[in-house]
Design an enzyme around this catalytic site. Structure first.
Site, PDB file in Angstrom:
ATOM      1  CD  GLU A   2      -3.023  -0.746  -0.067  1.00 56.39           C
ATOM      2  OE1 GLU A   2      -3.071   0.396  -0.549  1.00 56.39           O
ATOM      3  OE2 GLU A   2      -3.711  -1.690  -0.500  1.00 56.39           O
ATOM      4  CE1 TYR A  38      -6.850   3.132   0.237  1.00 55.80           C
ATOM      5  CE2 TYR A  38      -4.457   3.153   0.384  1.00 55.80           C
ATOM      6  CZ  TYR A  38      -5.626   2.612  -0.118  1.00 55.80           C
ATOM      7  OH  TYR A  38      -5.562   1.530  -0.953  1.00 55.80           O
ATOM      8  CG  ASP A  65      -7.831   3.156  -4.187  1.00 50.48           C
ATOM      9  OD1 ASP A  65      -9.035   3.198  -4.525  1.00 50.48           O
ATOM     10  OD2 ASP A  65      -7.060   2.280  -4.618  1.00 50.48           O
ATOM     11  CB  CYS A 122     -14.903   1.867 -12.961  1.00 46.09           C
ATOM     12  SG  CYS A 122     -15.903   3.365 -12.835  1.00 46.09           S
ATOM     13  CB  CYS A 138     -20.061   0.933 -19.153  1.00 40.41           C
ATOM     14  SG  CYS A 138     -19.305   2.489 -18.605  1.00 40.41           S
ATOM     15  CB  CYS A 158     -19.494  -2.397 -15.158  1.00 39.68           C
ATOM     16  SG  CYS A 158     -19.692  -1.899 -13.434  1.00 39.68           S
ATOM     17  CB  CYS A 160     -23.504   2.941 -13.152  1.00 38.71           C
ATOM     18  SG  CYS A 160     -22.275   4.253 -13.316  1.00 38.71           S
TER      19      CYS A 160
END
Length: 348
Positions: free
Chosen positions: A45, A128, A146, A198, A205, A208, A214
């Site tokens: 991270e 975070y 994030d 995304c 899309c 997705c 959405c």
């Protein structure tokens, strides 16, 4: 689509499509009871902040091979870790990495705290990263947001408030979807959706799993989310880098511990300022009175400013420099490696 249905669809997609990452325990292993190593989660991270997965992965593999535990990393010399970090940029992260590793080794017996609160108390661990480690390594129901998750939330709910002002709203939307069930997989599923489907440009899309829900897609222009405030023009600075050679060696200096590229080995350099340096000024700022030759310029872009470095080279000696073989210069920060290559590949 209800939150429960949305979560079920995205987790099912993640079970089938999860990225194979060097630091990740896959969803099948996770559901079988295998837990991610908090050290590896934390290290990944930190490396992934402002860095892409393909660029960070070889560094992660190098670090974990050389320092397989947090205690191994904590015991290492600062200069060795900073040199190994060279090329990842944002060098304050490396200093924070060491501070955190040493706190875990000294104050926690080499074991990371298993709550967000405990993780936040570690030096250099922001909100975070604490949430990510808590969720992914300890399966705590933490809100991990994030840039990928911000983008998913902005499109999913068609959030009109531009970034950065819209961040609290995006974080609130993400929090509404956090549950006790599979919180680590949920956090990684959202990240993977943002990274692979995304995407910032040309979102896929049609692939997705939650496209039906959405609101951004319903507008016909999902790629316009998240809205963004126009950035101010990045300032430009000028400096001089000095490639001092002594046979097959190059003279380096250690930069001050604080500030940009703090604690890193670097080429000697002038100050970086708004106005270009004249020949006379550049020679006066050199580390020694030698026959310096102007070999042109290199360009580099930092987060907050861009930089033009004139490259001067001379053969000789100077007080206070650290001599390094040319073959070992790959550990320099990229701006200085760029200048060194420019200086060493041109004849004088």
């Amino acid at each position: 689509m209800t939150p429960a249905t949305l979560r079920a669809r995205l987790l099912a997609w993640y079970d089938a499509q999860a990225r194979d990452l060097a630091w990740r325990v896959g969803p099948a292993d996770g559901q079988a009871g295998v837990r991610a190593d908090p050290y590896r989660v934390w290290l990944s991270e930190v490396m992934l902040q402002q860095t892409t997965v393909p660029h960070a992965t070889p560094y992660f593999l190098k670090f974990t091979a050389r320092w397989p535990t947090v205690c191994d990393l904590a015991a290492e010399d600062d200069g060795e870790v900073m040199a190994a970090w060279a090329g990842l940029g944002y060098y304050a992260r490396a200093r924070n990495l060491l501070a955190c590793a040493r706190a875990v080794a000294k104050d926690h017996g080499g074991v990371f705290p298993d709550t967000e609160e405990g993780l936040r108390a570690l030096p250099g661990l922001g909100l975070y990263t604490a949430a990510a480690v808590a969720a992914i390594a300890f399966d705590r129901p933490a809100n991990v947001v994030d840039g990928n998750v911000e983008r998913v939330m902005a499109r999913l709910y068609a959030v009109e408030t531009p970034l950065p002002d819209g961040k609290p709203e995006l974080k609130a939307h993400a929090l509404n979807l956090v549950r006790d069930d599979r919180p680590g997989d949920w956090a990684q599923a959202l990240m993977d959706l943002g990274a692979t489907i995304c995407r910032p440009k040309s979102p896929l899309c049609d692939r997705c799993p939650i496209a039906e829900a959405c609101a951004g897609l319903a507008t016909g222009a999902p790629e316009t989310y998240p809205r963004k405030t126009k950035k101010a023009e990045r300032p430009h600075r000028h400096g001089v880098a000095y490639v001092l050679t002594r046979g097959d060696e190059v003279g380096l200096v250690r930069r001050p511990p604080k500030g940009l590229l703090g604690g890193m080995l670097a080429l000697p350099t002038s100050d970086w300022r708004a106005a270009p340096w004249s020949d006379a000024q550049a020679r006066a700022a050199a580390p020694a009175a030698l026959d310096w030759r102007d070999l042109g310029e290199v360009e580099h872009v930092f987060t907050h400013f861009s930089l033009t470095l004139r490259v001067f080279r001379a053969e000789g000696d100077a007080a206070g420099v650290i001599w390094s073989p040319r073959r070992d210069l790959d550990g320099l920060p990229s701006v200085f490696l760029k200048a060194a290559k420019a200086g060493l590949t041109k004849l004088i």
